[in-house]
Scaffold this motif. Sequence first.
Motif, PDB file in Angstrom:
ATOM      1  N   ALA A  42       0.717  -8.787  -1.470  1.00  0.00           N
ATOM      2  CA  ALA A  42      -0.707  -8.885  -0.407  1.00  0.00           C
ATOM      3  C   ALA A  42      -0.976  -7.734  -0.236  1.00  0.00           C
ATOM      4  CB  ALA A  42      -0.256  -9.936   0.454  1.00  0.00           C
ATOM      5  N   PHE A  43       0.016  -6.866   0.394  1.00  0.00           N
ATOM      6  CA  PHE A  43      -0.301  -5.600   1.121  1.00  0.00           C
ATOM      7  C   PHE A  43      -0.672  -4.539  -0.277  1.00  0.00           C
ATOM      8  CE2 PHE A  43       1.605  -1.919   3.657  1.00  0.00           C
ATOM      9  CZ  PHE A  43       0.450  -1.426   4.110  1.00  0.00           C
ATOM     10  N   LEU A  44       0.006  -4.758  -1.253  1.00  0.00           N
ATOM     11  CA  LEU A  44      -0.735  -3.961  -2.640  1.00  0.00           C
ATOM     12  C   LEU A  44      -2.140  -4.439  -2.841  1.00  0.00           C
ATOM     13  CD1 LEU A  44      -0.211  -1.952  -4.707  1.00  0.00           C
ATOM     14  CD2 LEU A  44       0.817  -3.665  -5.967  1.00  0.00           C
ATOM     15  N   SER A  45      -2.743  -5.640  -2.549  1.00  0.00           N
ATOM     16  CA  SER A  45      -3.831  -6.101  -3.161  1.00  0.00           C
ATOM     17  C   SER A  45      -5.003  -5.442  -2.263  1.00  0.00           C
ATOM     18  CB  SER A  45      -3.847  -7.625  -2.751  1.00  0.00           C
ATOM     19  OG  SER A  45      -5.449  -8.031  -2.904  1.00  0.00           O
ATOM     20  N   ALA A  64       0.792 -13.291  -4.804  1.00  0.00           N
ATOM     21  CA  ALA A  64       1.299 -13.381  -3.265  1.00  0.00           C
ATOM     22  C   ALA A  64       1.408 -14.840  -3.014  1.00  0.00           C
ATOM     23  CB  ALA A  64       0.574 -12.563  -2.401  1.00  0.00           C
ATOM     24  N   LEU A  65       0.102 -15.509  -3.211  1.00  0.00           N
ATOM     25  CA  LEU A  65      -0.112 -17.024  -3.036  1.00  0.00           C
ATOM     26  C   LEU A  65       0.731 -17.863  -3.896  1.00  0.00           C
ATOM     27  CD1 LEU A  65      -3.927 -17.152  -2.565  1.00  0.00           C
ATOM     28  CD2 LEU A  65      -2.038 -17.528  -0.765  1.00  0.00           C
ATOM     29  N   ALA A  74      -0.999 -13.578   2.933  1.00  0.00           N
ATOM     30  CA  ALA A  74      -1.440 -13.743   1.308  1.00  0.00           C
ATOM     31  C   ALA A  74      -2.989 -14.330   1.270  1.00  0.00           C
ATOM     32  CB  ALA A  74      -0.317 -14.805   0.659  1.00  0.00           C
ATOM     33  N   HIS A  75      -3.315 -15.428   2.067  1.00  0.00           N
ATOM     34  CA  HIS A  75      -4.533 -15.917   2.034  1.00  0.00           C
ATOM     35  C   HIS A  75      -5.497 -14.976   2.474  1.00  0.00           C
ATOM     36  CE1 HIS A  75      -4.343 -20.221   1.022  1.00  0.00           C
ATOM     37  NE2 HIS A  75      -3.233 -20.150   1.727  1.00  0.00           N
ATOM     38  N   HIS A  94     -10.224 -19.327   1.873  1.00  0.00           N
ATOM     39  CA  HIS A  94      -9.043 -18.624   2.145  1.00  0.00           C
ATOM     40  C   HIS A  94      -8.875 -18.235   3.652  1.00  0.00           C
ATOM     41  CE1 HIS A  94      -7.193 -18.275  -1.917  1.00  0.00           C
ATOM     42  NE2 HIS A  94      -8.257 -17.878  -2.386  1.00  0.00           N
ATOM     43  N   LEU A  95      -9.794 -17.739   4.302  1.00  0.00           N
ATOM     44  CA  LEU A  95      -9.798 -17.550   5.739  1.00  0.00           C
ATOM     45  C   LEU A  95      -9.641 -18.737   6.609  1.00  0.00           C
ATOM     46  CD1 LEU A  95     -12.420 -14.846   6.012  1.00  0.00           C
ATOM     47  CD2 LEU A  95      -9.968 -14.649   6.149  1.00  0.00           C
TER      48      LEU A  95
END
Length: 308
Positions: A42-45, A64-65, A74-75, A94-95
Amino acid sequence: MSRHDHFYRMAERYYANGQVDDAIGMLLQALGEDPDQSDAHAFLSLCLIKRNRLHAAELEAGRALELEPESPFAHLAAAIAAIARRSLKQAQAHLDSARELQPDSAAIADAYARLYLAWGRDAQALEEARRACELDPDDPDYPALLASLELRRGDRARAEALARDVLRGHPEHVEALCVLGHCELAAGRTDSARDHAAWALQIDPMDGEALTLMAAVKARRSWALGLWWRFQSFISAGSRTRAVVLLIGMFLIYRIALIALPQNGLPQWTGPLSYAWLLFCAYTWIAPSLFWRSVKKELEQVKLRPGF
């Protein structure tokens, strides 16, 4: 501390200092140690979004999800990637999931603010930005976004005060530098605005807001090139569909005018109108290359810090 955790912490440190490429390198090493860490993907995204690698960011958020479907982070990453791709309904889904899992997250409120900003819902964006500041008053990203929104709604004094407050504690915060630069530009202090743009580009040479500020400075200094910048900013604001509709509409108006002028006893105006349209087309074809050549010359004067 494991090697994975060490690399992850280093990535956080690099990211906080604006060294996104170094953060990506650390995260790749962390995933080399443990490829099944959802937070690292997720951080890499988020880092890849900063570098406009949107397809890769989407893949990392999806991974991540897959690893942790109930992860708010992840979301959140998936939502920010969707906002960058202008998939706004997907981002909202997602939020909504992230807020159900973590209702008092400042990062999620900040993402909602950016989503509403992309949607053009400024009042809701402002409300979420204020909520993010209340939930985590120590994170400089949230008042920087609030400053940007205050500037957008025309409260330049409030925007400048917020940006200066962020920069007192974090003098290399790119978003706050850009907001303050836009405030200086609006006040007619072009040289100061240019200095803020150059400072931001020293920190992150690929930041879109910093490049936009530098382009706006160039537009202010040259009325001929500035006219093109304002035109393309108006056309590109919003969705691609809007841009296509505006351009087709302009052409249809031109064609209708060519037909209507002779029918209304003004055939002598068809020639000048045709020449004006030809000049307009030539200008919009030539001006972009001249404009960005001017911006590149300006950027060559920016000395980058070691490590970039």
